[in-house]
Scaffold this motif. Structure first.
Motif, PDB file in Angstrom:
ATOM      1  N   UNK A   1     -21.560   6.170   4.647  1.00 40.13           N
ATOM      2  CA  UNK A   1     -22.581   7.188   4.870  1.00 40.13           C
ATOM      3  C   UNK A   1     -22.118   8.607   4.538  1.00 40.13           C
ATOM      4  N   UNK A   2     -20.905   8.930   4.941  1.00 45.03           N
ATOM      5  CA  UNK A   2     -20.430  10.297   4.751  1.00 45.03           C
ATOM      6  C   UNK A   2     -19.758  10.414   3.387  1.00 45.03           C
ATOM      7  N   UNK A   3     -20.529  10.781   2.369  1.00 42.81           N
ATOM      8  CA  UNK A   3     -20.017  10.827   0.999  1.00 42.81           C
ATOM      9  C   UNK A   3     -19.432   9.475   0.638  1.00 42.81           C
ATOM     10  N   UNK A   4     -20.296   8.475   0.344  1.00 45.45           N
ATOM     11  CA  UNK A   4     -19.840   7.102   0.121  1.00 45.45           C
ATOM     12  C   UNK A   4     -18.617   7.023  -0.786  1.00 45.45           C
ATOM     13  N   UNK A   5     -17.636   6.227  -0.381  1.00 41.59           N
ATOM     14  CA  UNK A   5     -16.342   6.205  -1.060  1.00 41.59           C
ATOM     15  C   UNK A   5     -16.174   4.880  -1.800  1.00 41.59           C
ATOM     16  N   UNK A   6     -16.595   4.907  -3.032  1.00 43.40           N
ATOM     17  CA  UNK A   6     -16.489   3.736  -3.907  1.00 43.40           C
ATOM     18  C   UNK A   6     -15.063   3.650  -4.432  1.00 43.40           C
ATOM     19  N   UNK A   7     -14.439   2.499  -4.257  1.00 49.24           N
ATOM     20  CA  UNK A   7     -13.047   2.348  -4.661  1.00 49.24           C
ATOM     21  C   UNK A   7     -12.787   0.931  -5.135  1.00 49.24           C
ATOM     22  N   UNK A   8     -11.702   0.787  -5.891  1.00 48.38           N
ATOM     23  CA  UNK A   8     -11.293  -0.553  -6.305  1.00 48.38           C
ATOM     24  C   UNK A   8     -10.711  -1.328  -5.129  1.00 48.38           C
ATOM     25  N   UNK A   9      -9.948  -0.614  -4.289  1.00 54.29           N
ATOM     26  CA  UNK A   9      -9.271  -1.266  -3.166  1.00 54.29           C
ATOM     27  C   UNK A   9      -9.357  -0.381  -1.918  1.00 54.29           C
ATOM     28  N   UNK A  10      -9.445  -1.034  -0.783  1.00 53.18           N
ATOM     29  CA  UNK A  10      -9.468  -0.321   0.493  1.00 53.18           C
ATOM     30  C   UNK A  10      -8.284  -0.820   1.342  1.00 53.18           C
ATOM     31  N   UNK A  11      -7.579   0.140   1.929  1.00 54.95           N
ATOM     32  CA  UNK A  11      -6.417  -0.172   2.769  1.00 54.95           C
ATOM     33  C   UNK A  11      -6.644   0.401   4.161  1.00 54.95           C
ATOM     34  N   UNK A  12      -6.480  -0.434   5.157  1.00 55.33           N
ATOM     35  CA  UNK A  12      -6.606   0.017   6.554  1.00 55.33           C
ATOM     36  C   UNK A  12      -5.248  -0.178   7.225  1.00 55.33           C
ATOM     37  N   UNK A  13      -4.673   0.916   7.653  1.00 49.98           N
ATOM     38  CA  UNK A  13      -3.301   0.900   8.157  1.00 49.98           C
ATOM     39  C   UNK A  13      -3.266   1.262   9.635  1.00 49.98           C
ATOM     40  N   UNK A  14      -2.556   0.441  10.388  1.00 43.41           N
ATOM     41  CA  UNK A  14      -2.366   0.708  11.816  1.00 43.41           C
ATOM     42  C   UNK A  14      -0.870   0.765  12.100  1.00 43.41           C
ATOM     43  N   UNK A  15      -0.420   1.819  12.815  1.00 44.06           N
ATOM     44  CA  UNK A  15       0.992   1.964  13.178  1.00 44.06           C
ATOM     45  C   UNK A  15       1.144   1.703  14.664  1.00 44.06           C
ATOM     46  N   UNK A  16       1.899   0.696  14.972  1.00 48.11           N
ATOM     47  CA  UNK A  16       2.177   0.330  16.363  1.00 48.11           C
ATOM     48  C   UNK A  16       3.626   0.667  16.678  1.00 48.11           C
ATOM     49  N   UNK A  17       3.845   1.548  17.669  1.00 50.78           N
ATOM     50  CA  UNK A  17       5.205   1.923  18.070  1.00 50.78           C
ATOM     51  C   UNK A  17       5.714   0.909  19.083  1.00 50.78           C
ATOM     52  N   UNK A  18       6.825   0.281  18.763  1.00 47.87           N
ATOM     53  CA  UNK A  18       7.364  -0.773  19.618  1.00 47.87           C
ATOM     54  C   UNK A  18       8.367  -0.215  20.630  1.00 47.87           C
ATOM     55  N   UNK A  19       8.677  -1.017  21.631  1.00 46.26           N
ATOM     56  CA  UNK A  19       9.674  -0.636  22.630  1.00 46.26           C
ATOM     57  C   UNK A  19      11.089  -0.751  22.076  1.00 46.26           C
ATOM     58  N   UNK A  20      11.228  -1.451  20.959  1.00 43.25           N
ATOM     59  CA  UNK A  20      12.512  -1.543  20.266  1.00 43.25           C
ATOM     60  C   UNK A  20      12.740  -0.242  19.513  1.00 43.25           C
ATOM     61  N   UNK A  21      13.905   0.357  19.570  1.00 48.44           N
ATOM     62  CA  UNK A  21      14.084   1.657  18.921  1.00 48.44           C
ATOM     63  C   UNK A  21      14.043   1.635  17.407  1.00 48.44           C
ATOM     64  N   UNK A  22      14.515   0.556  16.772  1.00 43.09           N
ATOM     65  CA  UNK A  22      14.654   0.580  15.323  1.00 43.09           C
ATOM     66  C   UNK A  22      13.903  -0.543  14.609  1.00 43.09           C
TER      67      UNK A  22
END
Length: 648
Positions: A491-512
């Motif tokens: 709806x908001x300036x429709x974004x036509x693309x070849x590929x769509x990437x949805x990225x989620x960053x989950x911070x773990x309790x492990x430090x590294x």
């Protein structure tokens, strides 16, 4: 090189330079602080009782609590209050409270340590060449400014001399202590806890305990630097450090016993030195206090970077000045600490005036660590009797010292309370604002929009927006995103693309931790990547996404349509350009939050204006980023508003 298992002379020197700067410089001012509680008049009861309290405080608090117990609570080799919180946070939600307060108190300690330690060293010159107060202040300010001005370069090279300097320091204080001790061995009576109880029974308990607790300052560093030095290096080096510290304290006590009834206004630390050695002693002491200050400053950088990634502190620009593991630099924090240190120096002027504020920050930090440690022993180690003993014994000791330090609030302790409260409230605002949002957040399933993606792809009137469009999401389920994301696409300036990437960053309790999960909504078109990153790992999306795409191409899990006009870049052939969409939130004029929740959200958005932008935090080139603003409308359902039309 001498080596036992993972222990080497070099590793022990590293531990001396990194871990013990703060606690190692406490002999500069502790005995003077104890004398100050009796108007600097020396009495046998005060000296023997003070020495006894120092010995047993170092034994119980530093040796047993930190070296024996707390160092066992490692998070994959890492230590510190946030590493400990990460281990126990799943058991009780309220544990975020001691974690936040502890972090705030440690940062307050980082502001107080450089002024009090450097001032204590420079004031030693007054024994042989009395300095005007303003001159002392200018010397201290010059040293403090120099310390903070070099932070952006890191300590990769200069840090190599920290260990040898601290070895010289500890050897020096131990040598002068033992010289006095062999001449007046009666000070060894202070090993008997009877003298400690006698002093507390007959003396001014609050002020004496407040002064004594300064001897254990820096004990938290034993735990915080666990990842840098290793448990065994800290164990073995602590034996040497504790012996040298006790020799210094007992040597100062022996010197004072000879002067019962006299008024001693200078620090006994320098008085036990021959007059010809005062200047070299001040030089070595100043170097040791610079190292102590450096350790607190570096520790503050690391602590805040961890807090940011655990989402309990506003995002600030983080840089990595050297290739040394764990070394970070935050320019905003560096400036804030510098301003705080300068303010402390100008307000209090003398080290003895800073002691009240200093002792309170240490006590608060240790009490918060005890609360978290007891829960670690209770749930992770499953030792029911031990966790009760830890909470009961060390909680009682630290509450007693906290009570003692509370009497110093009006004489300087208020500074610690103000700094700690301000930082804790800032973290509360940041953490609680996200909790409010999570309470009302809704997510939609991407699979329900496959037809919309197909229709947008076939819409000839809409030009190609980008080869690859990337969104950052916060969904806990890989196939779901926030409604504002799909609204932005269609709806908001429709974004036509070849590929769509949805990225989620989950911070773990492990430090590294450095892991990713890959999912497809539609083959070679709509992808989801969940990154699992430790709280000490950089969140640079550009680099991470590039690595994942290369890995997926090599595995032949994705392939890109090559167009004739594209240049050939080998493995990345046909991938096309990337456009990242960052959706920023603004508070809608009309919402139905409670007054408090609305205040918290407004405060968080205000703080956000002074933080690093999302594109800089995620390492995204600003030329490939579009920013969209959406109002925060969620809250309780707004009451229905019916409009009546007036017919002509």
């Amino acid at each position: 090189m001498f080596k036992t298992k993972d222990i080497t002379i070099g590793s022990l020197l590293i531990a001396l330079g990194i871990v013990y700067g703060d606690i190692g410089t406490s002999p500069l001012y502790v005995m003077q602080a104890i004398l100050y509680t009796n108007s600097s008049i020396v009495t046998e009861e005060l000296v023997l009782g003070g020495i006894s309290l120092i010995f047993w405080t170092l034994t119980l608090q530093t040796t047993i609590k930190y070296v024996v117990l707390t160092l066992q609570a490692d998070n994959n080799g890492e230590g510190g209050i946030l590493a400990l919180y990460a281990l126990v946070k799943k058991y009780f939600k309220w544990l975020i409270v001691p974690a936040i307060i502890g972090v705030a108190a440690i940062l307050a300690d980082g502001i107080l340590t450089p002024p009090i330690s450097v001032s204590s060293a420079i004031e030693g010159l007054n024994i042989i060449m009395p300095l005007e107060e303003n001159v002392t202040i200018m010397i201290v300010l010059t040293i403090i400014l120099a310390i903070f001005s070099v932070q952006k370069y890191g300590t990769d090279k200069i840090g190599k001399i920290f260990g040898p300097v601290m070895f010289i320091w500890f050897s020096m204080i131990g040598l002068f202590g033992i010289i006095q001790l062999v001449q007046h061995g009666e000070i060894l009576k202070g090993l008997n806890p009877y003298y400690a109880f006698k002093l507390m029974r007959d003396g001014n308990i609050p002020y004496i305990l407040g002064a004594v607790f300064l001897c254990t300052t820096g004990a938290e560093a034993l735990y915080s630097d666990l990842g840098h030095c290793g448990r065994e290096n800290i164990y073995y080096s602590w034996i040497f450090v504790k012996i040298m510290l006790l020799l210094s304290y007992f040597g100062q006590g022996a010197y004072l016993l000879k002067r019962t009834g006299e008024k001693v206004i200078h620090s006994p630390f320098f008085l036990i030195m021959p007059s010809w050695f005062i200047i070299p002693g001040v030089i070595v002491a100043t170097l040791a206090t610079i190292i102590a200050s450096q350790a607190l400053i570096s520790g503050s950088f690391t602590l805040i970077s961890e807090a940011i990634k655990l989402n309990v502190f506003p995002r600030l620009s983080i840089k990595y000045p050297t290739k040394e593991k764990g070394q970070v630099y935050l320019s905003g924090v560096n400036k804030a600490l510098l301003i705080g240190c300068v303010g402390i120096i100008l307000i209090f002027k003398k080290s003895q005036n800073m002691q009240a504020a200093y002792g309170l920050s240490i006590t608060i930090t240790m009490l918060m660590t005890t609360l978290l440690l007891s829960q670690y022993i209770r749930f992770v180690k499953n030792k029911k009797i031990l966790w009760i003993a830890v909470l009961g014994v060390f909680g009682t000791i630290e509450l007693t010292f906290l009570y003692a330090n509370s009497f110093k609030i009006l004489s300087g302790g208020y500074v610690t309370l103000l700094i700690t409260a301000a930082l804790a409230f800032l973290m509360y605002i940041w953490e609680y604002s996200f909790k409010i949002k999570r309470r009302y957040e809704k997510f939609v399933n991407l699979n329900n929009y496959k037809n919309n993606f197909e229709a947008l792809k076939n819409e000839e009137d809409i030009p190609l927006y980008a080869g690859n469009v990337v969104y950052l999401t916060k969904s806990q389920k890989w196939d779901q995103v926030e409604p504002k994301v799909v609204y932005s696409i269609f709806n908001n300036d429709p974004k036509k693309a070849d590929n769509y990437w949805f990225i989620n960053i989950n911070v773990t309790d492990d430090p590294y931790t450095r892991e990713y999960e890959f999912h497809k909504i539609e083959d070679n078109r709509i992808f989801v990547i969940d990154f699992n990153l430790g709280f000490r790992v950089s969140q640079g999306v550009n680099v991470l996404l590039f690595q994942v795409i290369q890995d997926l191409i090599n595995r032949k899990e994705i392939e890109f349509k090559y167009r004739d006009y594209m240049l050939d870049y080998g493995d990345l052939k046909g991938i096309g350009n990337f456009k990242f969409i960052i959706i920023e939130e603004v508070l809608a004029i009309e919402n139905d939050f409670s007054a408090w929740d609305s205040f918290i959200i407004s405060a968080q958005l205000l703080v956000k204006k002074f933080t690093v932008s999302p594109q800089k935090w995620y390492g995204i080139d600003t030329s490939v980023v579009d920013i969209e603003k959406v109002p925060i409308l969620f809250g309780k359902t707004l009451p229905e508003r019916n409009l009546k039309r007036i017919e002509e």
